[in-house]
Design a protein around this motif. Structure first.
Motif, PDB file in Angstrom:
ATOM      1  N   ARG A   1       0.838  -1.129   0.087  1.00 59.12           N
ATOM      2  CA  ARG A   1      -0.079  -0.118  -0.064  1.00 59.12           C
ATOM      3  C   ARG A   1       0.891   1.216  -0.035  1.00 59.12           C
ATOM      4  N   THR A   2       1.884   1.337   0.854  1.00 60.00           N
ATOM      5  CA  THR A   2       2.615   2.665   1.009  1.00 60.00           C
ATOM      6  C   THR A   2       3.590   2.932  -0.151  1.00 60.00           C
ATOM      7  N   TYR A   3       4.242   1.879  -0.538  1.00 58.30           N
ATOM      8  CA  TYR A   3       5.424   1.951  -1.747  1.00 58.30           C
ATOM      9  C   TYR A   3       4.540   1.671  -3.003  1.00 58.30           C
ATOM     10  N   GLY A   4       3.520   0.678  -3.232  1.00 58.13           N
ATOM     11  CA  GLY A   4       2.724   0.593  -4.301  1.00 58.13           C
ATOM     12  C   GLY A   4       2.258   2.033  -4.757  1.00 58.13           C
ATOM     13  N   TRP A   5       1.627   2.814  -3.821  1.00 61.12           N
ATOM     14  CA  TRP A   5       1.290   4.215  -3.821  1.00 61.12           C
ATOM     15  C   TRP A   5       2.015   5.158  -4.597  1.00 61.12           C
ATOM     16  N   MET A   6       3.112   5.196  -4.033  1.00 58.63           N
ATOM     17  CA  MET A   6       4.417   6.153  -4.511  1.00 58.63           C
ATOM     18  C   MET A   6       4.640   5.704  -5.890  1.00 58.63           C
ATOM     19  N   GLU A   7       4.780   4.452  -6.088  1.00 56.96           N
ATOM     20  CA  GLU A   7       5.273   3.875  -7.372  1.00 56.96           C
ATOM     21  C   GLU A   7       4.208   4.158  -8.578  1.00 56.96           C
ATOM     22  N   ALA A   8       2.828   4.178  -8.079  1.00 53.96           N
ATOM     23  CA  ALA A   8       2.045   4.279  -8.995  1.00 53.96           C
ATOM     24  C   ALA A   8       1.688   6.080  -9.449  1.00 53.96           C
ATOM     25  N   HIS A   9       2.065   6.868  -8.489  1.00 50.13           N
ATOM     26  CA  HIS A   9       1.917   8.142  -8.757  1.00 50.13           C
ATOM     27  C   HIS A   9       3.282   8.981  -8.917  1.00 50.13           C
ATOM     28  N   ASP A  10       3.005  10.162  -9.785  1.00 57.06           N
ATOM     29  CA  ASP A  10       4.285  11.135 -10.166  1.00 57.06           C
ATOM     30  C   ASP A  10       5.113  11.335  -9.035  1.00 57.06           C
ATOM     31  N   PRO A  11       6.203  11.216  -8.877  1.00 58.70           N
ATOM     32  CA  PRO A  11       7.209  10.932 -10.221  1.00 58.70           C
ATOM     33  C   PRO A  11       7.408   9.524 -10.236  1.00 58.70           C
ATOM     34  N   GLY A  12       6.562   8.543  -9.585  1.00 58.50           N
ATOM     35  CA  GLY A  12       7.103   7.169  -9.793  1.00 58.50           C
ATOM     36  C   GLY A  12       8.191   6.956  -9.156  1.00 58.50           C
ATOM     37  N   LEU A  13       8.555   5.507  -8.896  1.00 62.11           N
ATOM     38  CA  LEU A  13       9.618   5.074  -8.350  1.00 62.11           C
ATOM     39  C   LEU A  13      10.406   5.486  -7.133  1.00 62.11           C
ATOM     40  N   THR A  14      10.635   6.646  -6.987  1.00 61.04           N
ATOM     41  CA  THR A  14      11.181   7.207  -5.740  1.00 61.04           C
ATOM     42  C   THR A  14      10.201   7.478  -4.597  1.00 61.04           C
ATOM     43  N   HIS A  15      10.909   7.291  -3.312  1.00 63.96           N
ATOM     44  CA  HIS A  15      10.160   7.290  -2.253  1.00 63.96           C
ATOM     45  C   HIS A  15       9.698   8.871  -1.460  1.00 63.96           C
ATOM     46  N   TRP A  16       8.870   9.092  -1.379  1.00 64.15           N
ATOM     47  CA  TRP A  16       8.377  10.586  -0.756  1.00 64.15           C
ATOM     48  C   TRP A  16       8.840  10.696   0.572  1.00 64.15           C
ATOM     49  N   GLU A  17       8.928  12.126   1.008  1.00 65.60           N
ATOM     50  CA  GLU A  17       9.160  12.545   2.328  1.00 65.60           C
ATOM     51  C   GLU A  17       7.931  11.985   3.233  1.00 65.60           C
ATOM     52  N   GLY A  18       6.697  12.210   2.749  1.00 64.16           N
ATOM     53  CA  GLY A  18       5.729  12.137   3.417  1.00 64.16           C
ATOM     54  C   GLY A  18       4.512  12.084   2.436  1.00 64.16           C
ATOM     55  N   ILE A  19       3.382  11.501   2.963  1.00 67.02           N
ATOM     56  CA  ILE A  19       1.966  11.333   2.075  1.00 67.02           C
ATOM     57  C   ILE A  19       1.100  11.993   2.806  1.00 67.02           C
ATOM     58  N   GLY A  20       0.371  13.088   2.249  1.00 66.56           N
ATOM     59  CA  GLY A  20      -1.011  13.523   3.070  1.00 66.56           C
ATOM     60  C   GLY A  20      -2.142  13.065   2.623  1.00 66.56           C
ATOM     61  N   PRO A  21      -3.392  13.805   3.083  1.00 69.84           N
ATOM     62  CA  PRO A  21      -4.873  13.430   2.843  1.00 69.84           C
ATOM     63  C   PRO A  21      -4.855  13.152   1.468  1.00 69.84           C
ATOM     64  N   ASP A  22      -5.687  11.817   0.953  1.00 72.93           N
ATOM     65  CA  ASP A  22      -6.018  11.367  -0.341  1.00 72.93           C
ATOM     66  C   ASP A  22      -4.755  10.822  -1.008  1.00 72.93           C
ATOM     67  N   GLY A  23      -3.707  10.665  -0.448  1.00 73.30           N
ATOM     68  CA  GLY A  23      -2.305  10.353  -1.086  1.00 73.30           C
ATOM     69  C   GLY A  23      -1.560  11.508  -1.817  1.00 73.30           C
ATOM     70  N   THR A  24      -1.739  12.661  -1.488  1.00 70.51           N
ATOM     71  CA  THR A  24      -1.009  13.847  -2.024  1.00 70.51           C
ATOM     72  C   THR A  24       0.169  13.907  -1.297  1.00 70.51           C
ATOM     73  N   PRO A  25       1.258  14.611  -2.003  1.00 66.96           N
ATOM     74  CA  PRO A  25       2.484  15.284  -1.447  1.00 66.96           C
ATOM     75  C   PRO A  25       2.050  15.851  -0.207  1.00 66.96           C
ATOM     76  N   TYR A  26       2.507  15.562   1.171  1.00 68.39           N
ATOM     77  CA  TYR A  26       2.021  16.251   2.307  1.00 68.39           C
ATOM     78  C   TYR A  26       2.250  17.582   2.508  1.00 68.39           C
ATOM     79  N   GLU A  27       3.447  18.199   1.619  1.00 67.66           N
ATOM     80  CA  GLU A  27       3.585  19.483   1.888  1.00 67.66           C
ATOM     81  C   GLU A  27       3.777  20.202   0.344  1.00 67.66           C
ATOM     82  N   ASP A  28       2.750  19.535  -0.175  1.00 67.84           N
ATOM     83  CA  ASP A  28       2.566  20.242  -1.742  1.00 67.84           C
ATOM     84  C   ASP A  28       4.024  20.297  -2.457  1.00 67.84           C
ATOM     85  N   SER A  29       4.209  21.150  -3.136  1.00 67.74           N
ATOM     86  CA  SER A  29       5.532  21.270  -4.087  1.00 67.74           C
ATOM     87  C   SER A  29       6.768  21.354  -3.319  1.00 67.74           C
TER      88      SER A  29
END
Length: 879
Positions: free
Chosen positions: A714-742
């Motif tokens: 769920r965690t890494y599959g979500w990041m893989e499936a959403h832009d930019p794909g592959l790399t792992h995000w600092e944090g994920i926010g509501p609805d699976g968005t980048p937690y601090e936007d840009s």
């Protein structure tokens, strides 16, 4: 740093290569596998691994993500606009040029002399990050300078009004608003004054254009214009309205010629653009960078100059000479104090436009012609190509394989040389790190080595590229060298080593033990043992209450932050569980160095803290540890997970706590770090892979391997499936968005815990004494059919392969390097089994037979003192 330079800078790597080379060749059959692509894609292949065909590359290598060399080129053109010819030419080093053309614009219209402007509110004057005084009042909207702007002072409270008054009547066909990309008026009306009342001349909704022309139905003669703004693009996030200029005419803007190229994944380094030629007059180009298309606008998603005065206004600039240029983007000005570029960037998408900042004239002009031959990147991070992987992983589950290698690539992006021009500009530069290999927290930002991040990024490095372990040692040693007089250890070099974090000195202790455990660097342990004693026996006792618990707020620590700058004080489970871990790890270092009294004292204190946590912070009603002993009731992922991995929780509490997290924090994109929103709004929807890592470990170790795998997917599959794909995000926010936007880093080393979780827990390989002198192999297979891998050690590679053949059936092969010995635990599937080691029976039903001290514990048969070399262990149902 190229690999040959990394080896030169790290003599330990040369020793390791010499020690491990022969063993690497001997393990060829074990380290290869042939899996059909179709089966691997489904993640359901149940066949045991087989040797690859002679001469073929090991199957795991197809998952490696690094570019083949340090010159990286874009893989596709995403879009282009304006007058652009042959945009595809940007993708190659030769064979054509991309030409951008833009005619010189007419001068912007001006209001008559004596025109004034007022507003409903205006932000108070302040100094920019560069110390320059700035004003934000209404007059900036009519001063003819597009670099100044009116900024309201209501933070998403609407309406905002801007009123322009002219000394005598003028006839207007309409107006044009010029704004900022971070404060674009989205919904607004334009009214005109007839001498007694206001009349609506135009209404605009849903605007997203920085320069928006607003024509009137028919020309209006008026002495005043009032613009009423009721929403901007980011009004829901509390953004101010910004208007740079209001022009008294309809100014049609020709499309800015530009091209967006895609590098296929996040990369990091110095962008390079080859210009074939340009027209006279210094035509400018602006480069904008982003890790995602969502946040690529007329400016980058983030640039270091945003934190140091904004000299580039969100883009990197270059004025192209008529004869062309081979330009590498380096930090600094091209002409005096004009035409600024920020240098190194972490990004996936690059936008190049023919444009220039108004403030850069005449050194750069926003018109003319520019011919671009090619775009590329000089990759600066660790180049993790297949030949550099000293450790690897492969399993029957294709998704787990992808996530492991995505984590390796994410972490590699953060391994780089510390350079003054490339680090966080908020006083993070330090002469004690310049030129040294370090592990930055992120590719894009902050680009400063934080010790807490090393708790995850360090193991990810040790298990893949142990020739770069100096990157961890350099950071740990530098922070210890800057220890405060009272014993506190800084979290990073940022703010001249003065950023007050409460928890990060604990992570320095934990990460120091991890480093010694994986590398065997006894000299580091001995050199920094005094700092270890001081932080544990001076500073943390100064923030300990009468019940023996750490309590943030004591000794002036109320304003100290933590890994996420969370607004919590007092007795916090997370701090105290990490304290238990740090004390026990410190005891191991003390034992290694021959300080038994220190070891005994710290172990006793760890036990006392653990008992106090269970007494004062366990919530029996919820079946979980409280986040805080005071305030609203909530339960955190960080405290509950580390309470389990640090041994604070007994078996019953561990099971209950994990059940609580499953019931309250499970999201489609991972497990949230808090079970409700009493800490801050949206905290129950926020996922940190940093705090998810100990939860994964806790689930594997408590017999819930499949729930750990589900959480990984769920965690890494979500990041893989959403832009930019592959790399792992600092944090994920509501609805699976980048937690601090840009601002969010989309390639962050602290989020790579899937890698050590899969190698240490699923595959099951862990060191148990410094430098892997002793080790354990204890697989937690869950429903995974087979797995294999290799772990680098100072003695040579340690290789493991197992097959989960069915209830009570398990086959494991381990090959340990010389000078080491290990313990192997094989699962029984809850059935009476027989266990054979190298074809000799050592366990049958409930009784040991022969060597290895075989014994049954927690559903495993444990075998001690396996010597170096290859051993085959076979588990079958007992007769």
């Amino acid at each position: 740093m190229p690999q040959d330079e990394q080896a030169a800078a790290n003599p330990e790597r040369r020793t390791f290569l010499k020690a491990g080379g022969g063993a690497m060749l001997a393990l060829t059959a074990l380290s290869t596998v042939s899996v059909s692509r179709a089966a691997a894609a489904t993640g359901t292949c149940a066949e045991a691994p087989q040797a690859a065909a002679a001469g073929s590359a090991p199957e795991w290598q197809r998952y490696v993500q690094a570019p083949p060399d340090r010159t990286v080129r874009p893989v596709r053109v995403v879009r282009w606009s304006g007058d652009v010819t042959d945009p595809e030419a940007l993708l190659t080093a030769s064979g054509g040029v991309t030409v951008l053309r833009r005619p010189a614009p007419a001068p912007a219209p001006r209001w008559p002399d004596g025109t004034t402007a007022t507003a409903s509110s205006a932000h108070a004057p302040n100094n920019g990050n560069d110390g320059t005084p700035r004003t934000y009042d209404a007059s900036n909207a009519i001063d003819g300078n597009p670099d100044t702007f009116w900024n309201d002072d209501t933070i998403a409270a609407y309406p905002d009004t801007l009123t322009i008054t002219v000394p005598s009547a003028v006839t207007l066909p309409g107006v044009t608003l010029l704004s900022n990309s971070d404060g674009v008026p989205a919904d607004f009306t334009v009214e005109t004054w007839d001498g007694s009342v206001w009349h609506t001349a135009a209404t605009v909704t849903g605007n997203s254009e920085v320069q928006r022309s607003v024509p009137f139905d028919q020309p209006v003669t008026t002495t005043g214009v009032r613009i009423t703004i009721t929403a901007d693009q980011d009004s829901s996030k509390g953004t101010f309205t910004r208007v740079n200029e209001v022009w008294p005419d309809v100014v049609k803007q020709a499309d800015t010629p530009g091209v967006v190229v895609d590098f296929g994944k996040v990369v990091v380094g110095y962008p390079r653009v080859r210009f074939a030629w340009a027209s006279d007059g210094n035509p400018g180009v602006r480069l904008a960078f982003s890790e995602t298309l969502q946040f690529l606008t007329d400016r980058s998603d983030f640039t270091r100059s945003d934190q140091s005065g904004g000299a580039g206004k969100g883009t990197d600039q270059f004025a192209v000479p008529a004869g062309g240029a081979d330009w590498t983007d380096r930090k600094g000005y091209q002409a005096g104090d004009k035409v600024y570029a920020d240098g190194l960037h972490g990004f996936r998408y690059l936008q190049i436009t023919l444009d220039a900042l108004a403030s850069d004239a005449p050194a750069a002009q926003p018109y003319g012609q520019v011919a671009v031959d090619s775009v590329s990147l000089d990759f600066t991070a660790y180049l993790g190509t297949p030949d550099t992987f000293r450790g690897w992983f492969l399993s029957s589950d294709d998704a787990l394989n992808r996530h492991w290698y995505a984590a390796a690539y994410t972490n590699d992006l953060c391994i780089d040389t510390f350079r003054s021009d490339d680090v966080d500009p908020r006083n993070a530069d330090t002469p004690t790190l310049r030129g040294k290999l370090v592990l930055h927290d992120g590719a894009k930002r902050d680009r400063d080595p934080y010790v807490g991040d090393l708790a995850v990024a360090g193991p990810s490095l040790y298990l893949t590229h142990d020739d770069a372990t100096a990157a961890v040692r350099n950071v740990l040693a530098d922070l210890a060298d800057h220890q405060r007089a009272d014993g506190w250890i800084p979290p990073a070099s940022i703010a001249n080593y003065a950023l007050n974090l409460f928890d990060y000195p604990l992570w320095w202790v934990i990460c120091s033990w991890d480093y010694v455990l994986y590398t065997g660097d006894r000299d580091y342990a001995a050199q920094y043992y005094p700092q270890l004693v001081k932080v544990l026996d001076s500073w943390y006792p100064s923030v300990t209450d009468t019940d023996g618990l750490l309590s943030k707020g004591l000794n002036g620590t109320g304003n100290y932050g933590d890994y996420a700058f969370l607004p919590r004080t007092g007795r916090i489970t997370y701090y105290n569980a990490a304290y238990v871990q740090a004390l026990n790890n410190a005891a191991e270092i003390a034992r290694l160095l021959g300080h038994p009294d220190d070891a005994a004292r710290w172990r006793a204190r760890a036990q006392q803290v653990a008992e106090a946590v269970n007494t004062h912070l366990w919530d029996a009603d919820a079946g979980a540890y409280l986040d805080s002993a005071t305030g609203p009731v909530r339960h955190g992922q960080d405290g509950n997970s580390i309470a389990i991995t640090a041994g604070v929780a007994d078996t019953a509490r561990a099971a209950a706590a994990l059940d609580h997290l499953t019931a309250t924090t499970k999201r489609p994109y991972g497990n949230a770090f808090m079970d409700n929103d009493t800490l801050f709004d949206g905290s129950s929807q926020r996922v940190y892979a940093f705090t998810s890592y100990p939860e994964l470990v806790a689930r594997f170790r408590t017999g819930s391997a499949d729930s750990a795998i589900d959480q990984i997917k769920r965690t890494y599959g979500w990041m893989e499936a959403h832009d930019p794909g592959l790399t792992h995000w600092e944090g994920i926010g509501p609805d699976g968005t980048p937690y601090e936007d840009s601002y969010t880093s989309m390639a962050h080393g602290w989020s790579t815990g899937v890698l050590p979780a899969l190698t240490n827990e699923l595959l099951g390989v862990l060191p148990t004494s410094p430098g892997f002198a002793t080790w354990t192999v204890r697989p937690h297979p869950g429903s995974v059919a087979w797995a294999q891998g290799q772990v680098p050690t100072p003695h040579g590679p340690l290789a493991v392969s197992w097959s989960n053949d069915g209830p009570g059936e398990f086959t494991l092969t381990v090959s340990g390097p010389r000078g080491t010995r290990g313990t192997v635990a094989v699962p029984t599937g809850g059935r009476p089994v027989s266990v054979r080691v190298d074809k000799r029976t050592v366990w049958r039903r409930d009784k040991a037979r022969g060597n290895y001290g075989a014994r049954l514990a927690d559903g495993y048969v444990l075998l001690d003192n396996l010597e170096a070399g290859r051993h085959a262990i076979v588990v079958r149902p007992a007769d």
